[in-house]
Scaffold this active site. Sequence first.
Site, PDB file in Angstrom:
ATOM      1  N   GLY A  42       0.531  -0.905   0.078  1.00  0.00           N
ATOM      2  CA  GLY A  42      -0.103  -0.486  -0.028  1.00  0.00           C
ATOM      3  C   GLY A  42       0.653   1.240   0.225  1.00  0.00           C
ATOM      4  O   GLY A  42       0.377   2.993  -0.843  1.00  0.00           O
ATOM      5  N   GLU A  97       4.174   4.238   5.802  1.00  0.00           N
ATOM      6  CA  GLU A  97       3.671   3.689   5.955  1.00  0.00           C
ATOM      7  C   GLU A  97       2.505   4.454   5.168  1.00  0.00           C
ATOM      8  O   GLU A  97       1.849   5.338   4.981  1.00  0.00           O
ATOM      9  CB  GLU A  97       3.651   2.740   7.000  1.00  0.00           C
ATOM     10  CG  GLU A  97       2.107   1.832   7.317  1.00  0.00           C
ATOM     11  CD  GLU A  97       2.057   0.705   6.766  1.00  0.00           C
ATOM     12  OE1 GLU A  97       1.812   0.868   5.081  1.00  0.00           O
ATOM     13  OE2 GLU A  97       1.587   0.003   7.751  1.00  0.00           O
ATOM     14  N   ASP A  98       1.782   3.539   4.455  1.00  0.00           N
ATOM     15  CA  ASP A  98      -0.058   4.446   4.405  1.00  0.00           C
ATOM     16  C   ASP A  98      -0.930   4.587   4.557  1.00  0.00           C
ATOM     17  O   ASP A  98      -1.214   6.339   5.070  1.00  0.00           O
ATOM     18  CB  ASP A  98      -0.378   3.206   2.888  1.00  0.00           C
ATOM     19  CG  ASP A  98      -0.491   1.615   3.326  1.00  0.00           C
ATOM     20  OD1 ASP A  98      -0.777   1.561   4.504  1.00  0.00           O
ATOM     21  OD2 ASP A  98      -1.200   1.051   2.713  1.00  0.00           O
ATOM     22  N   ASP A 101      -4.232   1.943  11.143  1.00  0.00           N
ATOM     23  CA  ASP A 101      -5.396   1.367  11.567  1.00  0.00           C
ATOM     24  C   ASP A 101      -5.846   1.381  13.009  1.00  0.00           C
ATOM     25  O   ASP A 101      -5.946   2.133  14.197  1.00  0.00           O
ATOM     26  CB  ASP A 101      -5.583   0.362  10.320  1.00  0.00           C
ATOM     27  CG  ASP A 101      -7.338   0.898  10.762  1.00  0.00           C
ATOM     28  OD1 ASP A 101      -8.446   1.389  10.610  1.00  0.00           O
ATOM     29  OD2 ASP A 101      -7.300  -0.643  10.288  1.00  0.00           O
ATOM     30  N   PHE A 150     -13.413   3.698   5.950  1.00  0.00           N
ATOM     31  CA  PHE A 150     -12.369   1.933   4.665  1.00  0.00           C
ATOM     32  C   PHE A 150     -11.992   3.231   3.183  1.00  0.00           C
ATOM     33  O   PHE A 150     -12.793   3.621   2.277  1.00  0.00           O
ATOM     34  CB  PHE A 150     -12.996   1.151   4.720  1.00  0.00           C
ATOM     35  CG  PHE A 150     -11.909   0.186   3.971  1.00  0.00           C
ATOM     36  CD1 PHE A 150     -11.186  -0.804   5.289  1.00  0.00           C
ATOM     37  CD2 PHE A 150     -11.604   0.065   2.729  1.00  0.00           C
ATOM     38  CE1 PHE A 150     -10.098  -1.525   4.655  1.00  0.00           C
ATOM     39  CE2 PHE A 150     -10.593  -0.600   2.167  1.00  0.00           C
ATOM     40  CZ  PHE A 150      -9.732  -1.277   3.092  1.00  0.00           C
ATOM     41  N   ARG A 163      -6.028   0.372  -5.695  1.00  0.00           N
ATOM     42  CA  ARG A 163      -4.824   1.375  -5.917  1.00  0.00           C
ATOM     43  C   ARG A 163      -4.029   2.147  -6.626  1.00  0.00           C
ATOM     44  O   ARG A 163      -3.600   3.218  -6.821  1.00  0.00           O
ATOM     45  CB  ARG A 163      -3.476   0.277  -5.856  1.00  0.00           C
ATOM     46  CG  ARG A 163      -3.555  -0.657  -4.846  1.00  0.00           C
ATOM     47  CD  ARG A 163      -2.009  -1.714  -4.766  1.00  0.00           C
ATOM     48  NE  ARG A 163      -2.833  -2.671  -4.059  1.00  0.00           N
ATOM     49  CZ  ARG A 163      -2.416  -3.443  -2.617  1.00  0.00           C
ATOM     50  NH1 ARG A 163      -1.271  -2.111  -2.252  1.00  0.00           N
ATOM     51  NH2 ARG A 163      -2.627  -4.204  -2.412  1.00  0.00           N
TER      52      ARG A 163
HETATM   53  P1  IMP Z   1      -3.257  -1.838  11.253  1.00  0.00           P
HETATM   54  O1  IMP Z   1      -2.511  -3.529  11.694  1.00  0.00           O
HETATM   55  O2  IMP Z   1      -4.531  -2.090  11.868  1.00  0.00           O
HETATM   56  O3  IMP Z   1      -2.988  -0.207  11.622  1.00  0.00           O
HETATM   57  O4  IMP Z   1      -4.248  -2.201   9.866  1.00  0.00           O
HETATM   58  C1  IMP Z   1      -2.729  -1.234   8.773  1.00  0.00           C
HETATM   59  C2  IMP Z   1      -2.642  -2.097   7.680  1.00  0.00           C
HETATM   60  O5  IMP Z   1      -3.776  -2.923   6.897  1.00  0.00           O
HETATM   61  C3  IMP Z   1      -2.696  -0.989   6.486  1.00  0.00           C
HETATM   62  O6  IMP Z   1      -1.221  -0.851   6.131  1.00  0.00           O
HETATM   63  C4  IMP Z   1      -3.627  -1.638   5.028  1.00  0.00           C
HETATM   64  O7  IMP Z   1      -2.365  -2.574   4.276  1.00  0.00           O
HETATM   65  C5  IMP Z   1      -5.046  -1.387   5.889  1.00  0.00           C
HETATM   66  N1  IMP Z   1      -5.942  -0.545   6.366  1.00  0.00           N
HETATM   67  C6  IMP Z   1      -6.187  -0.298   7.741  1.00  0.00           C
HETATM   68  N2  IMP Z   1      -7.068   0.295   6.802  1.00  0.00           N
HETATM   69  C7  IMP Z   1      -7.402   0.818   6.027  1.00  0.00           C
HETATM   70  C8  IMP Z   1      -8.246   1.699   4.973  1.00  0.00           C
HETATM   71  O8  IMP Z   1      -8.903   2.353   5.798  1.00  0.00           O
HETATM   72  N3  IMP Z   1      -7.985   1.037   3.665  1.00  0.00           N
HETATM   73  C9  IMP Z   1      -6.328   0.639   3.048  1.00  0.00           C
HETATM   74  N4  IMP Z   1      -6.051  -0.175   3.456  1.00  0.00           N
HETATM   75  C10 IMP Z   1      -6.161  -0.664   5.138  1.00  0.00           C
HETATM   76 MG    MG Z   2       0.158  -1.285   4.574  1.00  0.00          MG
END
Ligand code: IMP
Ligand code: MG
Length: 173
Positions: A42, A97-98, A101, A150, A163
């Site tokens: 991402g 990082e993108d 979350d 999302f 993407r």
């Molecule tokens: P975390 O571990 O919950 O912080 O999730 C991180 C990963 O989940 C990110 O690096 C994304 O790849 C994916 N992710 C979380 N939220 C979104 C979203 O709103 N859109 C797309 N990917 C997401």
């Molecule tokens: Mg990611």
Amino acid sequence: MTTKPAQLLDEAAIAARVAEMGRAITADFAARELVIVVVLKGSFVFAADLIRRIDLPLTVEFLGVRSYGDAMETSGEVQVTTDLTRPVEGKDVLLVEDIVDTGLTLSFLLDTLARRAPRSLKLAALLHKPARTRVPVNIDYLGFSIDDKFVVGYGLDHAQQHRNLPYVGVLEP
Ligand code: IMP
Ligand code: MG
């Protein structure tokens, strides 16, 4: 094709913020050499723009991760699928990082990298969803805080799609 995701952050706003982040990183690291660690997949679009706004000597590495769980939420079980090609011991590392979350992926990655004894380890994230935090992560350079929606585009996907959208959009359910 279905309708396009609704625009949340337009191209100009993203470009302006990424340029600011690049200037801040350039100033903070002075003349030091950076190792940019891009979290696949991402982050590749954000990273491509960000590095061109950093006026420092730098190298780029990629870290591939896979997390298990349902499509829209991580389980926190993260597996490294593509590892760095060079050691980061003694280096100034900037993890790119993108989106942060729940924070589970990032806390795992920061722990993993910290164990490799870099000289410094900082995090740049384009997006943060503070409402979803389960593990607090310190984001040194943040693009935008967003609501609990999302999002796709600018590298971010849903089921590997979207993407290539040039903006960040909200996926309608
Ligand atoms: P975390 O571990 O919950 O912080 O999730 C991180 C990963 O989940 C990110 O690096 C994304 O790849 C994916 N992710 C979380 N939220 C979104 C979203 O709103 N859109 C797309 N990917 C997401
Ligand atoms: Mg990611």
